[in-house]
Design a protein around this motif. Structure first.
Motif, PDB file in Angstrom:
ATOM      1  N   LEU A 136       0.818  -1.213   0.000  1.00 16.40           N
ATOM      2  CA  LEU A 136       0.000   0.000   0.000  1.00 16.40           C
ATOM      3  C   LEU A 136       0.852   1.263   0.000  1.00 16.40           C
ATOM      4  O   LEU A 136       0.419   2.309  -0.498  1.00 16.40           O
ATOM      5  CB  LEU A 136      -0.942   0.009   1.213  1.00 16.40           C
ATOM      6  N   THR A 166      -8.697  -0.619  -2.090  1.00 15.19           N
ATOM      7  CA  THR A 166      -7.389  -1.297  -2.125  1.00 15.19           C
ATOM      8  C   THR A 166      -7.439  -2.665  -2.811  1.00 15.19           C
ATOM      9  O   THR A 166      -6.463  -3.409  -2.794  1.00 15.19           O
ATOM     10  CB  THR A 166      -6.844  -1.478  -0.697  1.00 15.19           C
ATOM     11  N   LEU A 178      -5.191   4.222  -7.332  1.00 15.14           N
ATOM     12  CA  LEU A 178      -6.214   3.253  -6.963  1.00 15.14           C
ATOM     13  C   LEU A 178      -7.585   3.676  -7.484  1.00 15.14           C
ATOM     14  O   LEU A 178      -8.351   2.850  -7.983  1.00 15.14           O
ATOM     15  CB  LEU A 178      -6.263   3.083  -5.450  1.00 15.14           C
TER      16      LEU A 178
END
Length: 346
Positions: A118, A149, A126
């Motif tokens: 991440l 995510t 994203l």
């Protein structure tokens, strides 16, 4: 050249390399266990996995149970969906001795990779992902952190086993691209741990549902692989067609008729237009009878192998336990490599 054009241009060479050097590839593929697998899954992905496995490509299939809740409030039926999928995989030709079948929730080290990954992507990257945007629109819900995510979680799926081959359709190509980005950025920032995976575009046309729309569990327009011959007959008989006697292949104007033609064609290895010419003016009744015969004949061996698995209640449990054990061992090794590269091995 855009990523799709570049990937398409690479396909002939990639397929040749896979066929001649299968032992240099490790493939990761899978799906969310949100419902029964259907004919669209079989022709769109499962049979391709069987072919690659039989070539000698080391194969991993993830049943992404954690990802079921990216766009829904419940995990109901996930366990039964996982079991049904495993039976269909094996019935279709997946060999659990050569292919590792596992679930997200059973492999903690895979999910732990999400944290460092991440840090390698931005919020805007994203939000631009097509799947995130389309799933958000379809769900009509606020954007959850898990859905946002989702592409990074899929990157963890691929990279946990250091996969370098991912069969995808055109729409899922951005997931492979962001995985490549994450692998490259990790290697540049810390150390060379990951290979950048390549997308292998599947060449099977999308099989429409019986109403002409995309075949989907949520639309209720699919022929599930677990259906009996009688259930298949009933579903096809209920397909809405039209009053024209002459059968023609016209997906826009005649979606029901064209969907039955496409289904018959893919099960018999012919073309929808040829099926239409064969039926001529015999009407929708003849088309439905031919479609029913084609599907039931094509799935007869699949159903027989499935019945053998159903007769052994512990078979699926053993397959999943073995797959989860293998996946955990590999994920632990990869996480150890990641922690060492980041200076976090204690």
């Amino acid at each position: 050249m855009d990523s799709y054009s570049a990937t398409l241009a690479r396909m002939s060479t990639l397929r040749s390399e896979v066929e001649t050097q299968p032992d240099t590839y490790r493939m990761l593929t899978g799906e969310r266990p949100t419902g029964p697998l259907h004919l669209g899954h079989l022709f769109g992905s499962v049979l391709e996995r069987v072919n690659l496995q039989n070539l000698g490509v080391e194969t991993f299939i993830v049943l992404a149970d954690y990802q079921v809740i990216t766009d829904r409030d419940t995990s109901a039926n996930v366990k039964s969906n996982v079991r049904e999928a495993i039976m269909d995989y094996v019935a279709a030709g997946i060999d659990p001795e050569r292919t590792t079948i596992f679930t997200h929730s059973a492999v903690p080290a895979l999910n732990q990779l999400l944290l460092p990954f991440l840090s390698l992507v931005s919020d805007s990257e994203l939000r631009r992902n097509p799947t995130v945007k389309s799933e958000l629109t379809a769900s009509e819900r606020p954007l959850s952190g898990l859905l946002l995510t989702y592409p990074v979680h899929q990157a963890a799926d691929i990279l946990f086993c250091k996969g370098n081959l991912v069969p995808v359709g055109k729409d899922n190509l951005p997931h492979v691209e962001i995985t490549r980005t994450i692998a490259r950025r990790f290697n540049e920032r810390y150390a060379e741990v990951f290979r950048e995976p390549e997308a292998m575009l599947t060449h099977t046309p999308e099989l429409p549902g019986l109403d002409g729309r995309k075949m989907s569990k949520s639309y209720g327009n699919a022929i599930s692989l677990g259906m009996s011959a009688d259930e298949t007959t009933t579903v096809i008989r209920r397909t809405q067609t039209d009053s024209q006697r002459q059968i023609t292949y016209d997906p826009v104007s005649r979606p029901g008729v064209s969907a039955l033609l496409a289904t018959t064609a893919v099960c018999t290895g012919t073309q929808p237009e040829d099926i239409a010419s064969q039926i001529g003016e015999s009407g929708a009744g003849a088309l439905k009878a031919l479609a029913t015969e084609a599907v039931n004949e094509f799935l007869s061996e699949h159903r027989e192998r499935r019945r053998e698995l159903e007769a052994d209640p512990t078979a699926v449990d053993r397959i999943l336990a073995d797959g989860n054990e293998r996946a955990n061992a590999i994920a632990d090794e990869t996480l150890a490599d990641v922690r060492a590269a980041m200076g976090m091995a204690y």
